[in-house]
Design a protein around this motif. Structure first.
Motif, PDB file in Angstrom:
ATOM      1  N   THR A  72       7.694  25.524   2.154  1.00 39.03           N
ATOM      2  CA  THR A  72       8.484  26.625   1.614  1.00 39.03           C
ATOM      3  C   THR A  72       8.096  26.951   0.181  1.00 39.03           C
ATOM      4  N   HIS A  73       7.788  25.913  -0.592  1.00 40.79           N
ATOM      5  CA  HIS A  73       7.523  26.115  -2.016  1.00 40.79           C
ATOM      6  C   HIS A  73       6.048  25.955  -2.368  1.00 40.79           C
ATOM      7  N   TRP A  74       5.190  25.928  -1.353  1.00 37.88           N
ATOM      8  CA  TRP A  74       3.757  25.820  -1.602  1.00 37.88           C
ATOM      9  C   TRP A  74       3.244  27.118  -2.209  1.00 37.88           C
ATOM     10  N   GLU A  75       2.498  27.018  -3.290  1.00 39.55           N
ATOM     11  CA  GLU A  75       2.049  28.200  -4.023  1.00 39.55           C
ATOM     12  C   GLU A  75       0.613  28.586  -3.703  1.00 39.55           C
ATOM     13  N   GLY A  76       0.010  27.936  -2.706  1.00 44.23           N
ATOM     14  CA  GLY A  76      -1.344  28.300  -2.322  1.00 44.23           C
ATOM     15  C   GLY A  76      -2.389  27.389  -2.944  1.00 44.23           C
ATOM     16  N   LEU A  77      -3.630  27.545  -2.517  1.00 47.52           N
ATOM     17  CA  LEU A  77      -4.714  26.668  -2.973  1.00 47.52           C
ATOM     18  C   LEU A  77      -5.066  26.880  -4.442  1.00 47.52           C
TER      19      LEU A  77
END
Length: 251
Positions: A72-77
């Motif tokens: 849910t809170h992953w901001e990407g690579l």
């Protein structure tokens, strides 16, 4: 299971090199025990064993919650955890080696040792005992503690506009790291399920390892960073319990 874990660790490490981001292993931590549980239930035909089912349900609840929170809170690579950024800056050219041992091999050892206790709880049949009910209570509290502390933290981050402010309400008024407390409690829940069928130091190695990592690595790193950015955090340290929720001291 160990062979598969080693293979997965090597693949995730190679991904971290290719994409220049060591955060790949974060999702492995919460996913692999959830994969192990049904695999062992099937392997040992333990679908009707109450201990095996309870330990598996706690594991699935813990892993699902942690994975959903991460996704849910992953901001990407493009985003990398600040701890990995600091390690990269400190180690320089030797970062690839440091990343393999500190960020991949070490957590692999912890999650494998912790899952060994889960294996024993599932693989060993027998009636439930008092320790099983303690383990279940600890596991349920662990999942609830992590869930509500993370909800409160993310809500605070969305609403906060003061760069020097930090969360001091809700569960965070009683523990400086209630989410870490919940994490440690899950692994101790698994250890207690295993101890109910086999009294051996091997059953607690994973829980001890995770607890030590939290107490002597994760918390000191987080609080050193907090003190550098938020001077008022020092008073919060004096008043509020470090890990286990407890009534705060007076200011």
């Amino acid at each position: 299971a160990v062979a598969g874990g080693i293979a997965a660790t090597v693949v995730l490490y190679l991904c971290s090199i290719v994409f220049k981001n060591s955060g790949f292993y974060d999702c492995y931590w919460s996913v692999v025990p959830v994969v192990y549980a049904p695999f062992w239930l099937y392997t040992y035909g333990a679908w009707a064993e109450p201990r095996a089912l309870l330990a598996s349900l706690v594991t699935v609840a813990w892993g699902t919650r942690l994975t959903v929170n991460w996704a849910t809170h992953w901001e990407g690579l493009a985003h990398e955890d600040w701890r990995y950024v600091d390690l990269r800056a400190k180690t320089g050219r030797s970062y690839a080696v440091a990343s393999f041992f500190a960020l991949h091999l070490f957590p692999f050892a912890l999650v494998t040792l912790g899952s060994f206790a889960l294996h024993e709880a599932i693989a060993t049949p027998g009636p439930l005992g008092p320790l099983d009910f303690v383990a279940l209570a600890v596991g349920v509290i662990a999942v609830l503690l992590e869930t509500f502390s993370d909800i409160q933290l993310h809500r605070f981050r969305r609403q906060n506009t003061d760069r020097e402010a930090f969360l001091q309400s809700g569960l965070w008024a009683y523990s400086r790291h209630p989410n870490y407390c919940g994490e440690a409690m899950y692994w101790w829940s698994t250890a207690l399920f295993a101890l109910s069928v086999r009294l051996s130091p091997l059953m607690v190695l994973g829980a001890v390892g995770v607890s030590c990592m939290i107490l002597f690595a994760s918390i000191p790193m987080a609080e050193k960073r907090a003190l550098a950015k938020r001077p008022r955090f020092a008073d919060y340290q004096r008043r509020v319990s470090r890990l286990i929720p407890w009534f705060p001291r007076r200011a």
